[in-house]
Design a protein around this motif. Sequence first.
Motif, mmCIF file in Angstrom:
data_model
loop_
_atom_site.group_PDB
_atom_site.id
_atom_site.type_symbol
_atom_site.label_atom_id
_atom_site.label_comp_id
_atom_site.label_asym_id
_atom_site.label_seq_id
_atom_site.Cartn_x
_atom_site.Cartn_y
_atom_site.Cartn_z
ATOM 1 N N GLN A 199 0.834 -1.203 0.000
ATOM 2 C CA GLN A 199 0.000 0.000 0.000
ATOM 3 C C GLN A 199 0.869 1.254 0.000
ATOM 4 O O GLN A 199 0.519 2.263 -0.615
ATOM 5 C CB GLN A 199 -0.926 0.000 1.215
ATOM 6 N N SER A 200 1.994 1.189 0.677
ATOM 7 C CA SER A 200 2.909 2.318 0.740
ATOM 8 C C SER A 200 3.730 2.470 -0.530
ATOM 9 O O SER A 200 4.429 3.468 -0.713
ATOM 10 C CB SER A 200 3.870 2.153 1.923
ATOM 11 N N GLY A 201 3.676 1.460 -1.385
ATOM 12 C CA GLY A 201 4.424 1.510 -2.639
ATOM 13 C C GLY A 201 5.919 1.346 -2.448
ATOM 14 O O GLY A 201 6.707 1.829 -3.263
ATOM 15 N N LEU A 202 6.300 0.661 -1.367
ATOM 16 C CA LEU A 202 7.723 0.496 -1.066
ATOM 17 C C LEU A 202 8.198 -0.915 -1.348
ATOM 18 O O LEU A 202 7.466 -1.883 -1.129
ATOM 19 C CB LEU A 202 7.983 0.798 0.418
ATOM 20 N N THR A 203 9.424 -1.020 -1.809
ATOM 21 C CA THR A 203 10.078 -2.320 -1.894
ATOM 22 C C THR A 203 10.651 -2.642 -0.515
ATOM 23 O O THR A 203 10.737 -1.766 0.354
ATOM 24 C CB THR A 203 11.226 -2.308 -2.917
ATOM 25 N N LEU A 246 11.999 0.126 2.213
ATOM 26 C CA LEU A 246 11.549 0.110 3.606
ATOM 27 C C LEU A 246 12.739 -0.063 4.545
ATOM 28 O O LEU A 246 12.808 0.572 5.599
ATOM 29 C CB LEU A 246 10.522 -1.000 3.825
ATOM 30 N N SER A 247 13.694 -0.859 4.131
ATOM 31 C CA SER A 247 14.916 -1.038 4.904
ATOM 32 C C SER A 247 15.645 0.282 5.090
ATOM 33 O O SER A 247 16.094 0.620 6.195
ATOM 34 C CB SER A 247 15.829 -2.055 4.205
ATOM 35 N N GLU A 248 15.762 1.035 4.005
ATOM 36 C CA GLU A 248 16.455 2.324 4.063
ATOM 37 C C GLU A 248 15.728 3.313 4.981
ATOM 38 O O GLU A 248 16.359 4.109 5.670
ATOM 39 C CB GLU A 248 16.588 2.896 2.655
ATOM 40 N N LYS A 249 14.403 3.245 5.018
ATOM 41 C CA LYS A 249 13.623 4.164 5.845
ATOM 42 C C LYS A 249 13.636 3.781 7.327
ATOM 43 O O LYS A 249 13.464 4.635 8.187
ATOM 44 C CB LYS A 249 12.168 4.218 5.366
ATOM 45 N N THR A 250 13.815 2.504 7.609
ATOM 46 C CA THR A 250 13.685 2.025 8.994
ATOM 47 C C THR A 250 15.000 1.640 9.655
ATOM 48 O O THR A 250 15.066 1.554 10.880
ATOM 49 C CB THR A 250 12.771 0.793 9.053
ATOM 50 N N GLN A 291 6.545 -1.119 15.216
ATOM 51 C CA GLN A 291 6.393 0.334 15.239
ATOM 52 C C GLN A 291 7.344 1.001 14.248
ATOM 53 O O GLN A 291 6.966 1.956 13.560
ATOM 54 C CB GLN A 291 6.636 0.881 16.648
ATOM 55 N N ARG A 292 8.581 0.516 14.163
ATOM 56 C CA ARG A 292 9.546 1.066 13.210
ATOM 57 C C ARG A 292 9.074 0.847 11.775
ATOM 58 O O ARG A 292 9.181 1.741 10.927
ATOM 59 C CB ARG A 292 10.918 0.427 13.415
ATOM 60 N N LEU A 293 8.555 -0.349 11.505
ATOM 61 C CA LEU A 293 8.042 -0.633 10.172
ATOM 62 C C LEU A 293 6.878 0.292 9.836
ATOM 63 O O LEU A 293 6.827 0.871 8.752
ATOM 64 C CB LEU A 293 7.603 -2.098 10.065
ATOM 65 N N ALA A 294 5.946 0.428 10.778
ATOM 66 C CA ALA A 294 4.780 1.295 10.552
ATOM 67 C C ALA A 294 5.226 2.725 10.281
ATOM 68 O O ALA A 294 4.765 3.360 9.317
ATOM 69 C CB ALA A 294 3.839 1.239 11.754
ATOM 70 N N ALA A 295 6.129 3.234 11.091
ATOM 71 C CA ALA A 295 6.608 4.607 10.912
ATOM 72 C C ALA A 295 7.285 4.769 9.556
ATOM 73 O O ALA A 295 7.088 5.780 8.871
ATOM 74 C CB ALA A 295 7.569 4.992 12.036
ATOM 75 N N GLY A 296 8.054 3.775 9.140
ATOM 76 C CA GLY A 296 8.739 3.824 7.849
ATOM 77 C C GLY A 296 7.781 3.842 6.675
ATOM 78 O O GLY A 296 8.114 4.307 5.591
ATOM 79 N N GLY A 299 4.839 5.366 6.970
ATOM 80 C CA GLY A 299 3.939 6.488 7.198
ATOM 81 C C GLY A 299 2.626 6.066 7.827
ATOM 82 O O GLY A 299 1.579 6.657 7.571
ATOM 83 N N MET A 300 2.701 5.045 8.675
ATOM 84 C CA MET A 300 1.498 4.487 9.296
ATOM 85 C C MET A 300 1.691 4.390 10.804
ATOM 86 O O MET A 300 2.789 4.580 11.304
ATOM 87 C CB MET A 300 1.206 3.097 8.729
#
Length: 103
Positions: free
Chosen positions: A41-45, A49-53, A76-81, A83-84
């Motif tokens: 849904q976030s459109g991330l690979t 997602l790894s880079e964001k978290t 929580q880290r995954l959700a934040a990465g 934007g959720m």
Amino acid sequence: MNSEFDDFLQDQLKDSEFRKEYEAVQPKRAIIQAIIDARHQSGLTQKELSEKTGITQGDISKLEKGNANPSIKTLQRLAAGMGMTLHIEFQPIGIIDKKTANE
């Protein structure tokens, strides 16, 4: 899911022992599916997602394959990465929502 599998699953769930085991792994399957669905849904690979978290792509892959158990902090880290926010709920025993039963 395809209709053949749904029919097969519904037939298997008539067996009380199978149903018991199926329901026992349901929370883990729900977490796995929620991670995958949210990432898509976030459109991330996984790499993005790894880079964001800061969670390695390999660890994200393990989570999505069910080969690791995430902590609340990791979720929580995954959700934040993505934007959720993380939402966890308790439901009465025996309630399986239609979406989960058809997975």
